[in-house]
Design a protein around this motif. Structure first.
Motif, PDB file in Angstrom:
ATOM      1  N   PHE A 135       0.825  -1.209   0.000  1.00  0.00           N
ATOM      2  CA  PHE A 135       0.000   0.000   0.000  1.00  0.00           C
ATOM      3  C   PHE A 135       0.861   1.261   0.000  1.00  0.00           C
ATOM      4  N   ILE A 136       1.990   1.243   0.725  1.00  0.00           N
ATOM      5  CA  ILE A 136       2.874   2.412   0.736  1.00  0.00           C
ATOM      6  C   ILE A 136       3.462   2.649  -0.659  1.00  0.00           C
ATOM      7  N   SER A 137       3.964   1.566  -1.280  1.00  0.00           N
ATOM      8  CA  SER A 137       4.518   1.706  -2.629  1.00  0.00           C
ATOM      9  C   SER A 137       3.435   2.084  -3.640  1.00  0.00           C
ATOM     10  N   GLY A 138       2.211   1.588  -3.419  1.00  0.00           N
ATOM     11  CA  GLY A 138       1.100   1.962  -4.293  1.00  0.00           C
ATOM     12  C   GLY A 138       0.789   3.438  -4.237  1.00  0.00           C
ATOM     13  N   ILE A 139       0.889   4.022  -3.041  1.00  0.00           N
ATOM     14  CA  ILE A 139       0.685   5.474  -2.898  1.00  0.00           C
ATOM     15  C   ILE A 139       1.747   6.237  -3.686  1.00  0.00           C
ATOM     16  N   MET A 140       2.994   5.775  -3.595  1.00  0.00           N
ATOM     17  CA  MET A 140       4.072   6.421  -4.348  1.00  0.00           C
ATOM     18  C   MET A 140       3.813   6.335  -5.854  1.00  0.00           C
ATOM     19  N   HIS A 161       0.949   6.049  -7.474  1.00  0.00           N
ATOM     20  CA  HIS A 161      -0.166   6.867  -7.938  1.00  0.00           C
ATOM     21  C   HIS A 161       0.117   8.363  -7.771  1.00  0.00           C
ATOM     22  N   LEU A 162       0.997   8.723  -6.825  1.00  0.00           N
ATOM     23  CA  LEU A 162       1.463  10.110  -6.779  1.00  0.00           C
ATOM     24  C   LEU A 162       2.262  10.437  -8.040  1.00  0.00           C
TER      25      LEU A 162
END
Length: 360
Positions: free
Chosen positions: A52-57, A59-60
């Motif tokens: 989830f953390i890498s997914g946020i990166m 999509h940013l």
């Protein structure tokens, strides 16, 4: 050893090479950092929270790409970083698909999350490619333009939806599937009809819709009745074949058990054979959920009042107003998906006992 490492991490290697090459072609340093951090986080740890953390990166980074797309000149490095982002999206969605939460409610949420992100990335790539490569709107409008057209044409889309779906698809679907279900039970009681009618039904199901639709318009007029008749014909035979096949699923042991309990034909049908036939019956219903909408839209090409999804697609295509054509296509896809999804949920509720709904 070397080849085994390449085979295991080739997605990461290609993505890293892409962002490195992007820097030689005036790529953004911010985009480089976003993708580099995403890939590194996925390599360092395989834990769920890291996904989830890498997914946020990731999509940013996509938001940054979109801002660059609309506000600055597109340089070659942009496309290298987009390719790396596409590979990263595949890694992200693949990691999501293998997450197995402990709670049932989270498992149900994950069933929706994975296809949501897959569809989101398809739309994002569509948008970026159309804007970045300046694809002509006549060939393929960007999703943002289609969204604007949908928002500006809600009254037109609703009237078309009411004419096509509410007036034609739903009545035709009910008539066609209902008549096929009743006839399937009659055929089940008669070996003569089983041998004589089913081959004729298979032959009629192969009739082209472009040949049926004009005839139905001549018989029932230009309003919704002719479209409902086309939908009934298209949905009749798939439902008939699946229901007849479903009624044959019960084994000899099942029949012997019901005979031991002294049940008659109708008791066996209602309490044993129809429940066992439900998976195939729902198979016919789900197939017909898409056939019905296709049949109604195509039938409207051959005569209809000045409203309807098929009518709108035909007229606006001639006017070269392809953004509205795509808006109608998007609405048809959404309606068909919702129709199919409702049937799938009902099937899961009624056939919870079926092995296909139980994981090993």
């Amino acid at each position: 050893m070397f080849f085994s490492i390449i085979k295991r991490y080739y997605f990461y290697i290609i993505a890293y090479l892409s962002i490195i090459l992007s820097m030689f072609y005036d790529g953004s340093i911010i985009g480089f950092l976003f993708i580099f951090i995403f890939l590194s986080l996925n390599l360092i740890s395989k834990k769920t929270y890291n996904v989830f953390i890498s997914g946020i990166m990731l999509h940013l980074f996509v938001l940054y790409l979109l801002s660059e797309l609309y506000t600055s000149i597109i340089l070659p490095g942009f496309w290298f970083q987009l390719f790396a982002a596409w590979l990263s999206a595949i890694l992200f969605v693949s990691r999501l698909a293998f997450i197995n939460p402990s709670f049932d409610i989270l498992k149900k949420v994950m069933i929706v999350v994975v296809p949501f992100f897959f569809g989101l990335w398809v739309i994002l790539l569509w948008e970026i490619i159309c804007i970045g490569l300046k694809v002509p709107q006549l060939l393929l409008p960007a999703p943002s333009l289609i969204g604007v057209q949908i928002f500006n044409s809600l009254d037109i889309l609703y009237s078309d939806f009411h004419q096509t779906v509410i007036k034609a698809v739903i009545p035709g679907y009910i008539y066609g599937c209902g008549a096929a279900f009743i006839l399937a039970i009659i055929i089940d009681r008669s070996p003569f009809l089983q041998r004589g009618l089913l081959p004729v039904g298979n032959l009629m199901s192969a009739m082209p819709i472009v040949g049926i639709a004009p005839i139905m318009v001549m018989w029932f007029g230009f309003d919704w009745q002719s479209k409902a008749a086309v939908v009934s014909i298209m949905t009749f035979f798939p439902m008939l074949v699946n229901t007849v096949a479903g009624l044959q699923v019960a084994s000899n042991i099942d029949h012997d058990v019901m005979s031991t309990w002294g049940s008659n034909y109708w008791q066996s049908l209602l309490k044993m054979r129809l429940p066992k036939a439900l998976p195939l019956i729902f198979n016919g219903l789900k197939i017909n959920s898409t056939l019905a909408l296709i049949g109604a839209i195509v039938a409207e090409f051959f005569g209809t009042p000045i409203v309807g999804m098929g009518f709108r697609i035909s007229v606006e295509a001639q006017r070269m107003s392809f953004d509205l054509v795509w808006a109608e296509i998007a609405m048809a896809a959404l309606v068909g998906s919702c129709f199919y999804g409702c049937l799938a949920l009902l099937e899961r509720y009624l056939t919870f006992w079926h092995p296909s709904f139980h994981r090993k």
